[in-house]
Design an enzyme around this catalytic site. Structure first.
Site, PDB file in Angstrom:
ATOM      1  N   ASN A   1      -4.891   9.221   1.565  1.00  0.00           N
ATOM      2  CA  ASN A   1      -5.279   8.543   2.805  1.00  0.00           C
ATOM      3  C   ASN A   1      -5.707   9.526   3.881  1.00  0.00           C
ATOM      4  OD1 ASN A   1      -5.083   5.912   2.041  1.00  0.00           O
ATOM      5  ND2 ASN A   1      -3.345   5.402   3.349  1.00  0.00           N
TER       6      ASN A   1
ATOM      7  N   LEU B   1      -7.947   4.181  11.519  1.00  0.00           N
ATOM      8  CA  LEU B   1      -8.464   3.029  12.264  1.00  0.00           C
ATOM      9  C   LEU B   1      -7.560   2.703  13.447  1.00  0.00           C
ATOM     10  CD1 LEU B   1     -10.583   0.790  12.493  1.00  0.00           C
ATOM     11  CD2 LEU B   1      -9.212  -0.568  10.901  1.00  0.00           C
TER      12      LEU B   1
ATOM     13  N   TYR C   1      -4.216   4.660   9.166  1.00  0.00           N
ATOM     14  CA  TYR C   1      -3.840   5.321  10.415  1.00  0.00           C
ATOM     15  C   TYR C   1      -5.082   5.699  11.229  1.00  0.00           C
ATOM     16  CZ  TYR C   1      -1.049   8.547  13.349  1.00  0.00           C
ATOM     17  OH  TYR C   1      -0.429   9.190  14.388  1.00  0.00           O
TER      18      TYR C   1
ATOM     19  N   THR D   1      -9.326   3.100   6.877  1.00  0.00           N
ATOM     20  CA  THR D   1      -8.912   1.809   7.439  1.00  0.00           C
ATOM     21  C   THR D   1      -7.417   1.768   7.736  1.00  0.00           C
ATOM     22  OG1 THR D   1      -8.592   0.877   5.226  1.00  0.00           O
ATOM     23  CG2 THR D   1     -10.759   0.585   6.230  1.00  0.00           C
TER      24      THR D   1
ATOM     25  N   ASP E   1       0.808  -1.211   0.000  1.00  0.00           N
ATOM     26  CA  ASP E   1       0.000   0.000   0.000  1.00  0.00           C
ATOM     27  C   ASP E   1       0.850   1.274   0.000  1.00  0.00           C
ATOM     28  OD1 ASP E   1      -2.325  -1.408  -0.097  1.00  0.00           O
ATOM     29  OD2 ASP E   1      -2.879  -1.115   1.995  1.00  0.00           O
ATOM     30  N   GLY E   2       1.991   1.240   0.684  1.00  0.00           N
ATOM     31  CA  GLY E   2       2.870   2.403   0.676  1.00  0.00           C
ATOM     32  C   GLY E   2       3.360   2.715  -0.720  1.00  0.00           C
TER      33      GLY E   2
ATOM     34  N   ARG F   1       2.665   6.050  -3.265  1.00  0.00           N
ATOM     35  CA  ARG F   1       3.713   6.768  -3.996  1.00  0.00           C
ATOM     36  C   ARG F   1       3.424   6.776  -5.494  1.00  0.00           C
ATOM     37  NH1 ARG F   1       6.787   3.965  -0.177  1.00  0.00           N
ATOM     38  NH2 ARG F   1       7.537   2.407  -1.676  1.00  0.00           N
TER      39      ARG F   1
ATOM     40  N   ALA G   1     -11.108   5.954   1.743  1.00  0.00           N
ATOM     41  CA  ALA G   1     -10.065   4.988   1.391  1.00  0.00           C
ATOM     42  C   ALA G   1      -8.999   4.902   2.465  1.00  0.00           C
ATOM     43  CB  ALA G   1      -9.427   5.359   0.049  1.00  0.00           C
TER      44      ALA G   1
END
Length: 253
Positions: free
Chosen positions: A112, A157, A155, A153, A42-43, A47, A150
């Site tokens: 995010n 959460l 940071y 879920t 996901d990271g 990017r 998006a």
């Protein structure tokens, strides 16, 4: 068959997958591509979204990292068919405008969340306004964040914020270790809301602001709103669509 540009994280697994996929399907230059296939976690997906925002190409991710909430399963076979039947999820990022002590204003986008965090052992003291109206005269906390559906879920959460259904046109505002007001646990806001945080004692209690991974330190004020100009599209296998996965997260134990 759409012209595909492959991008991959620097892990050995992702690079090996990229080599296998490009040997089978070719690799279009990004300026000629119709779709980007991102290989990683996901990271890396975040990017990729930022890196290719100017062309706004749809992005189809395959999980080759630790976390893969925004990714599909990795398979080499039938990739053009998977892309052709994939379901789009349109992401509208947050626009952060952060003013620092030096008098500069820095803008950045976040798919995010935008998060404010204390820089020292001193708790942050913040004033919170919505659409120009002060809602909290003083929020004492380690930090606070504003998350998209998006990003709800991620940071958000972890900070005990609510999960927002995809497409709900909502934002989550979630405090991080709040001290005062003691009973305030955050808010759910319409996506059209303009949020402003003022740092009440920026010299004694410095605060940084981060839009996804873009950090601005020693801020005095931050405004956040949904971008009206920018969108990016993620592609998901029908059996793995983002809306259903965010819904299911609410039932994870």
């Amino acid at each position: 068959m759409k012209r595909i540009a492959f991008v991959a994280s620097q892990t050995e697994e992702a690079q090996a997958a990229r080599a296998a996929l490009t040997s089978r399907y070719g690799d279009a230059p990004i300026e000629e591509a119709e779709v980007v296939v991102a290989l990683g976690g996901d990271g890396f997906m975040l990017r990729t979204l930022h890196r290719h925002l100017a062309r706004a190409l749809p992005v189809y991710g395959m999980k080759l990292g630790t976390v893969g909430f925004l990714m599909n399963q990795h398979h080499v076979a039938d990739l053009p068919e998977r892309i052709s039947r994939a379901q789009p999820a349109v992401l509208r990022p947050l626009l952060m405008e952060a003013a620092n002590e030096a008098g500069s204003t820095i803008s950045a986008l976040a798919f995010n969340e935008v998060s404010l965090l204390r820089q020292t052992k001193q708790a942050a003291h913040l004033r919170v306004s919505l659409n120009g109206v002060v809602k909290l005269d003083e929020l004492i906390c380690d930090g606070v964040l504003v998350a998209t559906p998006a990003g709800s879920t991620a940071y958000n959460l972890s900070a005990h914020g609510p999960i927002l259904p995809f497409g709900s046109q909502l934002l989550a505002m979630t405090p991080i270790s709040p001290f005062r007001p003691r009973r305030w646990r955050g808010a759910i806001l319409p996506a059209v809301t303009e949020v402003k945080f003022e740092i009440l004692d920026p010299y004694k209690r410095p605060v940084s602001a981060t839009a996804d991974s873009h950090e601005v330190r020693d801020i005095v004020e931050v405004s956040i709103r949904e971008s009206r100009e920018r969108t990016m599209t993620l592609l998901f296998d029908p059996e793995h669509n983002l809306e259903e996965r965010i819904l299911n997260e609410q039932f994870e134990l």
